[in-house]
Enzyme design. Sequence first.
Site, PDB file in Angstrom:
ATOM      1  N   SER A 107       0.811  -1.221   0.000  1.00 21.19           N
ATOM      2  CA  SER A 107       0.000   0.000   0.000  1.00 21.19           C
ATOM      3  C   SER A 107       0.845   1.273   0.000  1.00 21.19           C
ATOM      4  CB  SER A 107      -0.948   0.011   1.202  1.00 21.19           C
ATOM      5  OG  SER A 107      -0.238  -0.208   2.406  1.00 21.19           O
ATOM      6  N   ASP A 331      -4.117   6.057  11.515  1.00 19.68           N
ATOM      7  CA  ASP A 331      -3.162   5.609  10.509  1.00 19.68           C
ATOM      8  C   ASP A 331      -1.938   6.523  10.528  1.00 19.68           C
ATOM      9  OD1 ASP A 331      -1.720   4.737   8.354  1.00 19.68           O
ATOM     10  OD2 ASP A 331      -3.326   4.942   6.879  1.00 19.68           O
ATOM     11  N   HIS A 334       0.600   5.215   6.557  1.00 20.62           N
ATOM     12  CA  HIS A 334       0.475   5.756   5.207  1.00 20.62           C
ATOM     13  C   HIS A 334       0.570   7.287   5.247  1.00 20.62           C
ATOM     14  CE1 HIS A 334      -1.541   1.781   5.125  1.00 20.62           C
ATOM     15  NE2 HIS A 334      -0.816   1.667   4.031  1.00 20.62           N
TER      16      HIS A 334
END
Length: 354
Positions: A107, A331, A334
């Site tokens: 990702s 998160d 990311h």
Amino acid sequence: MGFSRTRRSYSLIALSFLTISFLCLENANGCCNVYKGKWVYDSSYPLYDSSACPFIHKEFNCLKYGRPDHLYLKYRWQPSKCHLPRFDGTHLLRRLKGKKIMFIGDSISINQWQSLLCMLHAAVPATSGIITQDFHNHSVSTVTFKHYKVSVMLFRSLYLVDVDKETIGRVLKLNSVRNGNLWKEIDVLIFNTWHWWHRRGLKQQWDYVQFDGKIRKDIDRTVAFRTALRTWAKWVDSDVDTNRTKVTFQGISPSHYNGIDWNEPGVRNCSKQTTPSKGSSYPTGLPLAEYIVKEVIRNIKKPVHLLDITMLSQLRKDAHPSTYNDFNGMDCTHWCVAGLPDTWNLLLYAALIK
């Protein structure tokens, strides 16, 4: 790849330490390593309006999901002894005309792929024609800029090496990289892997591991990571025609879940972080995985460029989505788009036009 010489006034050269290619800009004093520097405020940033980009996944679209502060968008990476070129999407598309560029990884690769798509999308008129396609059961996604016949591709691969479904379950094969038969036909390759290697339990994407012909239930994850990278490196040396294909490996992308790492004891995530860390170094130094990456690339016989984004990304504790995403989870792994991945692509751009 036969790219024509850049029309810009500065010159770009690549220095090699053994076989690691470090991007440097030529200046009056010789060569400037673009990966050494600091973050500076720049009112002209960001490079594009994220609300106008149709490619951003809901996990990374921080402004859409309510991030109130915009200061994180206003920082530019400034090398210590030179300046990076300003990104010119039209120039890059012309240089890549008729070619394919592929991001291969997890990702984090999706993060960078979507960033580059937004940067290129902002540079072309809406009437130029953009085609989006998925192949191989959605493992490959392609966006083609029709006027330039340039395809910007994503190949989803958590480990780079193979995971096969067998009667005993999913087997991670550390000495096998069959997808390389597809990869080697691409003009520009950007590889990435790391974030899934240490995951266990339900998040682990394999049941057994095959190493040197033996099936095991588990293995030291650092050993597994190094072995897989060496398998990938052998594939580069044996199968990739680097006269035709440019190979880049992205350095380790850091996460920010422990404030001790940036001298804020007691902080447990990236929430409420709005500015980068000051200076040109990070208190904890580089992660072990980054040293493994450099060790492996150093022993590849063919030219491989290390997109050495680890340290400059460690300084960006402010650039994660935190809770500003569709699933409202924390998160700090990311990155927001627009945001830090745009700088990764600016560095990639500088490497491609040299």
